[in-house]
Design an enzyme around this catalytic site. Structure first.
Site, PDB file in Angstrom:
ATOM      1  N   CYS B  12       0.848  -1.196   0.000  1.00 60.42           N
ATOM      2  CA  CYS B  12       0.000   0.000   0.000  1.00 60.42           C
ATOM      3  C   CYS B  12       0.888   1.252   0.000  1.00 60.42           C
ATOM      4  CB  CYS B  12      -0.907  -0.005   1.225  1.00 60.42           C
ATOM      5  SG  CYS B  12      -0.023  -0.066   2.776  1.00 60.42           S
ATOM      6  N   CYS B  15       3.206   1.751   2.981  1.00 63.87           N
ATOM      7  CA  CYS B  15       4.381   0.886   3.068  1.00 63.87           C
ATOM      8  C   CYS B  15       5.497   1.429   2.187  1.00 63.87           C
ATOM      9  CB  CYS B  15       4.024  -0.530   2.636  1.00 63.87           C
ATOM     10  SG  CYS B  15       2.490  -1.140   3.325  1.00 63.87           S
TER      11      CYS B  15
END
Lengths: 325, 78
Positions: B12, B15
């Site tokens: 995502c 991250c």
């Protein structure tokens, strides 16, 4: 409570810009200024408070609590309530799912958490208070929690464990009640505060564009679409309005911040609140990206059943809302 | 000794931001470390992490579920 913001909006639009009160554009602009100010203020307060709660509320404790206590059916309700206070980024849904399963928490209870968490969170609460007032916000939270609880209960009764992907089944077979073996972050409030503050700013920055676009669309609709416009298509007399709105909503994906200002105007223009909320829950609670993520842990059949049960519950709650409001 | 840093995350935006941040800290401070992004969910689960993104330094999970500041990352690495 918010009269002073209305006064500022009136002053800006009618006194400073010297616009006519009956003018469509003036109405749209006034609505936009009033709504944006009020909503951003409320969002700031709610996100900040929830940031504090979150900082002291590690997810591991939730898992340990749920797996260690025998709750006689109340575990669905608790899981759902925990879902309200612990928002997570949608990409965390898979690790969370596995973490819960590994902790020995039944599948249905895990689902209850997974359903409520995106549906009721601090952003949704802040927006709801701003747009619909406290009473409807409480009703929304209650129905979100009930939706998670009931769907979780039903999904548990269906005994779906065999539909998990093989590696998750293996995790399930080795499930154990884990002890409090997790890293505790022992930080005093003063050290947490800047972290919380940064998180608040990050969340706000992330959602402000959506809120503003949402309110702008809402403002235009508010100024230009006549009252009762949607009523002819979506009034309470139209029996299928709720399921149609829900099913249309699922492939659309947005978070609460973008969709809620539009929902508000739909309601003002004559769509019953229950239908509008069912639409919003469909948009926020279920989505194709989420289904793609869940494919790592569930068979397509299980995802189908999961979405099916939740959809049915959303439709039901839409009807219930329409009945009582 | 070379430190091993792993960033756990399924891919995502959060991250990715965290990976870049850690790489910057390592570079700016000349820290002897390898930064590795772990996206495989099965591997992520071996660290018992439920909320991503998380930072693992020498096989110890240090932060999870949030993006720390550069200052904090630096403290964790020292």
């Amino acid at each position: 409570m918010f009269d002073w913001i209305q006064n500022i909006a009136n002053w800006l639009v009618y006194d400073i810009l010297k616009m006519e009160a009956k003018n469509h554009l003036a109405e749209a602009l006034n609505f936009f200024i009033y709504d944006t100010t009020k909503i951003l203020m409320l969002l700031f307060v709610v996100i900040f408070l929830m940031g504090i709660v979150n900082s002291y509320f590690p997810i591991d404790k939730v898992k340990n609590y749920l797996s260690r206590h025998k709750l006689y059916g109340l575990e669905y309700l608790f899981a759902s309530l925990f879902g309200v206070v612990t928002p997570f980024c949608s990409c965390s849904s898979v690790p969370l799912f596995i973490g819960f399963v590994r902790g020995g928490i039944p599948l249905g209870v895990t689902f209850a958490f997974l359903i409520t968490s995106p549906l009721v969170n601090e952003v949704a609460i802040g927006l709801f208070v701003g747009l619909f007032g406290v009473k409807i916000t409480i009703l929304y939270i209650l129905s979100g929690v009930l939706l998670g609880t009931i769907s979780g209960f039903i999904l548990q009764k269906l005994n779906l464990e065999h539909l998990l992907t093989p590696w998750v089944k293996e995790v399930l077979a080795n499930a154990q009640r884990e002890q409090d073996k997790f890293l505790k972050e022992k930080q005093p409030f003063i050290r947490r505060l800047p972290i919380i503050w940064n998180e608040v700013l990050k969340i706000l920055k992330g959602i402000i564009p959506y809120v503003i676009v949402g309110i702008a669309i809402g403002g235009l609709m508010h100024g230009y679409i006549p009252e009762g416009f949607f009523e002819q298509y979506m009034s309470k007399e139209h029996l299928f309005a709720v399921p149609v709105a829900t099913i249309l909503a699922i492939p659309m994906y947005s978070n609460a911040s973008g969709i809620l200002p539009i929902v508000q105007v739909l309601v003002a223009k004559g769509i019953p609140l229950g239908t509008a909320i069912a639409f919003m829950m469909g948009v926020v609670g279920l989505s194709l990206p989420e289904a793609m993520l869940l494919k790592k842990v569930m068979s397509i059949k299980l995802i189908g059943i999961f979405f099916g049960v939740v959809t049915l519950c959303i439709i039901l709650s839409g009807y219930v809302f329409n009945l009582i409001l | 000794m070379t430190k091993s840093i792993k960033i756990l995350g399924t891919g995502c935006p959060k991250c990715k931001t965290l990976t870049n941040l850690v790489e910057e800290v390592v570079k700016e401070n000349n820290i002897d470390a390898t930064v590795e992004k772990v996206e495989d969910i099965v591997e992520i689960m071996t660290f018992n992490v439920m909320v991503t993104p998380a930072i693992v330094i020498d096989d110890v999970v240090t932060t999870k579920g949030r993006i720390p500041s550069k200052q904090e990352v630096l403290e964790l690495l020292n």
